[in-house]
Design an enzyme around this catalytic site. Structure first.
Site, PDB file in Angstrom:
ATOM      1  CB  SER A  30    -134.503  46.801  -7.572  1.00 44.11           C
ATOM      2  OG  SER A  30    -133.249  46.316  -7.161  1.00 44.11           O
ATOM      3  CE  LYS A  86    -131.121  47.783  -4.133  1.00 43.39           C
ATOM      4  NZ  LYS A  86    -131.292  47.780  -5.585  1.00 43.39           N
ATOM      5  CB  SER A 109    -130.201  44.239  -6.260  1.00 41.14           C
ATOM      6  OG  SER A 109    -129.867  45.517  -6.756  1.00 41.14           O
TER       7      SER A 109
END
Length: 379
Positions: free
Chosen positions: A122, A65, A62
């Site tokens: 997230s 991102k 992640s």
């Protein structure tokens, strides 16, 4: 006078420190961390304070991102989208697995809420919805991500999706992730503030920020966690203490606790053993130099950008600065013309070099002034 390279030592500003420090004690080695790769960097100078495998290509999970956020922020800055745009949630976004914001197919969600859902919660689903709104498809958005990565100098990164779900062609490095993180903090401080939010509520569901540093260190204000089985536990942290900001990137830790304690250890190491100072502000005069054949005899010069130095703690008294110019100054001279470099040394070792520019224009002088200067230069 006619030497092509002249050096003028500037010690006045740097010697305002009350006592000249003696040599600082030797800095110990960085802490030994259980991770595939990590990096600790000073935000203002870009100086790396600790790193292991910082250029090894790793799965980002992640942390991807962070790049997604940067692309969306750029689109906002360029006026291509707005925070209050209503985004229709597609079935693809709704079905995206992993961590979620819990948006529902067929509903409309603002870009601002989607950004907060991606940054704080997230949300993989929020990332896909943003990608489709910005570029029409995940694939087209990935092309934007890679274009911005190249522009930022992220030479060891390749993105295939906006959320970091596993893909054999998705990879980055600790150094590259630090680069885009610094770009967000520098270019978009108004949006970076969201990374320090402790929680976010959407659809009556409140989720906490997954970044453990926000609860362990009051100086921390970002940035992002990540996890997949292949990537391990990852964390990008940023903290500011006084005027010094550090950014840490940790990739491939074996557990959530390991990534939190290791990231905090990195930041504490940097703040304990290093200090960062703004020595000269951009556009402020640091010296007045002689100009030949101009309407005036002196020219105010200063750095084109702020001059920062990151040094071992206690070394401030060993700093000195000098001007290196490539030639004598002859009119006409335009505002902003580069006349050389401002060089900062630490105990005789060059630390940083910043372009030195003219802070005012000096038009060409009349015949009398030229004749006077010609005679002065002859004798």
């Amino acid at each position: 006078m006619k030497s092509r390279i002249q050096s003028l030592v500037l010690i006045v500003l740097l010697c305002l420190h009350p006592v000249l420090a003696s040599a600082a004690p030797q800095i110990p080695a960085p802490p030994q961390l259980d991770a595939k790769g990590y990096l600790l960097i000073d935000f203002n100078t870009g100086q790396v304070l600790a790193d292991i495998n910082a250029d090894e290509r790793l799965e980002p999970a992640s942390l991807t991102k962070i790049m997604t956020g940067y692309v969306v922020f750029r689109e906002l800055a360029e006026g291509n989208i707005r925070l209050d745009d209503q985004v229709l949630v597609s079935e693809k976004a709704w079905r995206t697995g992993g961590s979620r914001m819990f948006i529902e197919v067929g509903t409309q969600v603002s870009v601002e809420d989607l950004l907060k859902g991606m940054i704080i919660q997230s949300g993989n689903d929020a990332s896909v919805a943003l990608a489709e709104h910005v570029a029409g498809s995940v694939e087209a958005f990935a092309n934007l991500m890679n274009a911005h990565a190249r522009r930022l100098g992220m030479t060891n990164s390749h993105f295939t999706n906006p959320n970091g779900l596993p893909d054999p062609d998705l990879y980055t490095t600790a150094r590259d992730i630090a680069r885009v993180t610094i770009a967000i903090i520098r270019e978009f401080p108004q949006y970076y503030a969201w990374y320090s939010s402790r929680d976010f509520t959407y659809n009556d569901i409140t989720q906490p920020n997954r970044n453990p540093l926000l609860r362990r260190d009051p100086s921390a204000d970002g940035v992002k966690t990540g996890y997949t089985r292949a990537a391990g536990y990852c964390l990008v942290g940023s903290a500011k203490r006084d005027d010094q900001r550090l950014v840490s990137v940790l990739m491939g830790a074996p557990s959530p606790n390991a990534r939190a304690t290791s990231s905090l250890a990195l930041l504490n190491y940097g703040f304990r053993f290093y200090e960062s100072h703004r020595l000269y502000p951009a556009g402020q005069p640091v010296e007045h130099l002689r100009v030949w054949y101009g309407e005036q005899e002196v020219l105010s010069v200063g750095p084109a950008t702020d001059v920062f130095a990151t040094i071992p703690r206690g070394d401030y008294g060993q700093l000195s600065a000098r001007i290196e110019r490539t030639a004598e100054l002859t009119a006409p001279i335009a505002v902003g013309a580069r006349i050389g470099d401002l060089v900062v040394d630490n105990a005789g070792r060059e630390l940083t070099r910043v372009p030195l520019v003219a802070l005012e224009a000096v038009p060409e002088g009349g015949l009398v002034r030229k004749a006077k200067d010609h005679l002065l230069r002859m004798f």
